[in-house]
Enzyme design. Structure first.
Site, mmCIF file in Angstrom:
data_model
loop_
_atom_site.group_PDB
_atom_site.id
_atom_site.type_symbol
_atom_site.label_atom_id
_atom_site.label_comp_id
_atom_site.label_asym_id
_atom_site.label_seq_id
_atom_site.Cartn_x
_atom_site.Cartn_y
_atom_site.Cartn_z
ATOM 1 C CG HIS A 1 -23.850 -12.171 44.008
ATOM 2 N ND1 HIS A 1 -22.966 -12.489 43.009
ATOM 3 C CD2 HIS A 1 -23.138 -12.217 45.152
ATOM 4 C CE1 HIS A 1 -21.778 -12.728 43.534
ATOM 5 N NE2 HIS A 1 -21.848 -12.583 44.832
ATOM 6 N NE ARG B 1 -11.166 -9.572 24.064
ATOM 7 C CZ ARG B 1 -9.993 -9.017 24.205
ATOM 8 N NH1 ARG B 1 -9.148 -9.482 25.102
ATOM 9 N NH2 ARG B 1 -9.630 -8.004 23.433
ATOM 10 N NE ARG B 2 -16.620 -14.624 32.782
ATOM 11 C CZ ARG B 2 -16.519 -13.879 33.887
ATOM 12 N NH1 ARG B 2 -15.333 -13.393 34.237
ATOM 13 N NH2 ARG B 2 -17.554 -13.601 34.613
ATOM 14 C CG ASP C 1 -19.762 -6.971 37.473
ATOM 15 O OD1 ASP C 1 -19.777 -6.695 36.263
ATOM 16 O OD2 ASP C 1 -18.906 -7.711 37.996
ATOM 17 C CB SER D 1 -15.157 -22.057 43.899
ATOM 18 O OG SER D 1 -16.167 -21.106 44.217
ATOM 19 C CD GLU E 1 -22.225 -8.429 41.279
ATOM 20 O OE1 GLU E 1 -22.332 -9.468 40.637
ATOM 21 O OE2 GLU E 1 -21.132 -8.007 41.728
ATOM 22 C CE LYS F 1 -20.671 -18.353 40.975
ATOM 23 N NZ LYS F 1 -19.948 -17.671 39.911
HETATM 24 P P1 0O2 Z 1 -14.681 -9.020 39.999
HETATM 25 O O1 0O2 Z 1 -13.227 -8.803 39.747
HETATM 26 O O2 0O2 Z 1 -14.991 -9.269 41.441
HETATM 27 O O3 0O2 Z 1 -15.541 -7.974 39.384
HETATM 28 P P2 0O2 Z 1 -22.007 -12.166 35.415
HETATM 29 O O4 0O2 Z 1 -21.463 -11.092 36.339
HETATM 30 O O5 0O2 Z 1 -23.492 -12.399 35.623
HETATM 31 O O6 0O2 Z 1 -21.616 -11.979 33.991
HETATM 32 P P3 0O2 Z 1 -21.552 -14.489 36.910
HETATM 33 O O7 0O2 Z 1 -20.288 -15.252 37.190
HETATM 34 O O8 0O2 Z 1 -22.752 -15.313 36.551
HETATM 35 O O9 0O2 Z 1 -21.214 -13.450 35.812
HETATM 36 O O10 0O2 Z 1 -21.949 -13.571 38.128
HETATM 37 P P4 0O2 Z 1 -21.937 -13.976 39.616
HETATM 38 O O11 0O2 Z 1 -21.934 -15.442 39.781
HETATM 39 O O12 0O2 Z 1 -23.043 -13.216 40.252
HETATM 40 O O13 0O2 Z 1 -20.497 -13.489 40.118
HETATM 41 C C1 0O2 Z 1 -20.093 -12.191 39.952
HETATM 42 C C2 0O2 Z 1 -19.042 -11.833 40.980
HETATM 43 O O14 0O2 Z 1 -19.120 -12.652 42.157
HETATM 44 C C3 0O2 Z 1 -17.621 -12.003 40.506
HETATM 45 O O15 0O2 Z 1 -17.278 -10.883 39.738
HETATM 46 C C4 0O2 Z 1 -16.867 -12.093 41.837
HETATM 47 O O16 0O2 Z 1 -16.749 -10.819 42.438
HETATM 48 C C5 0O2 Z 1 -17.812 -12.903 42.668
HETATM 49 N N1 0O2 Z 1 -17.557 -14.346 42.541
HETATM 50 C C6 0O2 Z 1 -18.289 -15.233 41.826
HETATM 51 N N2 0O2 Z 1 -17.794 -16.472 41.959
HETATM 52 C C7 0O2 Z 1 -16.717 -16.375 42.771
HETATM 53 C C8 0O2 Z 1 -15.781 -17.337 43.309
HETATM 54 O O17 0O2 Z 1 -15.843 -18.553 43.046
HETATM 55 N N3 0O2 Z 1 -14.796 -16.850 44.123
HETATM 56 C C9 0O2 Z 1 -14.689 -15.520 44.452
HETATM 57 N N4 0O2 Z 1 -13.685 -15.152 45.275
HETATM 58 N N5 0O2 Z 1 -15.556 -14.593 43.964
HETATM 59 C C10 0O2 Z 1 -16.550 -15.017 43.134
HETATM 60 P P5 0O2 Z 1 -16.203 -10.967 38.599
HETATM 61 O O18 0O2 Z 1 -16.632 -10.094 37.478
HETATM 62 O O19 0O2 Z 1 -15.936 -12.407 38.237
HETATM 63 O O20 0O2 Z 1 -14.932 -10.407 39.265
#
Ligand code: 0O2
Length: 216
Positions: free
Chosen positions: A132, A67-68, A84, A126, A151, A124
């Protein structure tokens, strides 16, 4: 309304066949990492890896991610857009270990690195820090070989502590934590970097001293 765990073309057999591949990929990469750690222990008396955690993403989280990305929740989109589904987290002692491990993984002939995001060099907003990699690994089935995405998140114990606390806080506030808390988290993330740097310096000093005394 579409249920959160529903895929448009949901078919239990196809979904389970896909999960089997991701599970196999996770096992393969976990074993490779264990072997690297054992070899480093054996040859250099050094364990760079504190621990390894693997997980398969739940259907609910997969649907949320699709959805995102603004795409329909189909099994094809899941394979294409969700990098992932199989995820592994490698927790190391020192920042320098992160890059050594990433290099050793990339050097394996049958592992293809699709992308790398270095949130240690570029954290990030945050304050999140981690390294990764999205890789593919070969999964041999009875009649073919599939390249399956995994991942890999590599970070230090301190970075992992920060990430799990931040995750809990964001979960509690459903992503809308008060500004003061978010700001303090960014400050804590800077402290994490200082702690990691200090620990690495100390470790280098200890190693140099043991080498001098002929007791590596
Ligand atoms: P979950 O529940 O851990 O699986 P993409 O995966 O490419 O669609 P994105 O955001 O570009 O999306 O990927 P990115 O930046 O590589 O981040 C993927 C994962 O990194 C996240 O998975 C989190 O596990 C972790 N992560 C990213 N940003 C943050 C943050 O600010 N804080 C924390 N604690 N973890 C983060 P998901 O799918 O979001 O969640």
């Amino acid at each position: 309304m579409e249920s959160i765990t529903t895929f448009r073309d949901w078919d239990v057999d196809s979904y389970e066949a896909i999960q089997l591949r991701y599970n196999a990929a996770l096992k393969l990469i976990t074993t490779r990492i264990e072997i690297l750690n054992e070899e480093l222990q054996e040859e250099h008396r050094y364990n760079p890896i504190e621990h390894v955690k693997g997980r398969i993403k739940t259907p609910e989280s997969i649907v949320k991610k699709l959805r995102r990305h603004g795409v329909e929740s189909t099994l094809d989109n899941m394979i294409e857009y969700c990098n992932d589904i199989a995820g592994i987290r490698i927790i190391c002692s020192f920042t320098s270990d992160i890059y050594k491990i990433a290099e050793m993984i990339s050097a394996q002939n049958d592992i293809t690195v699709l992308s790398v995001k270095d949130y240690i060099v570029n954290p990030k907003p945050s304050g999140y820090k981690s390294y990764h990699m999205i890789v593919t690994v070969p999964v041999y089935l009875s009649n073919r070989c599939d390249q399956v995405k995994v991942e890999i998140q590599i970070r230090t114990v301190a970075m992992d502590f920060w990430a799990s606390l931040e995750h809990k806080i964001n979960y509690k506030f459903e992503g809308n934590a008060p500004d003061r808390i978010s700001l303090e988290l960014v400050e804590c993330s800077e402290m994490v970097s200082q702690l990691d740097a200090k620990m690495l310096d100390l470790n280098n000093e200890i190693q140099a001293l043991s080498e001098q005394s002929g007791n590596p």
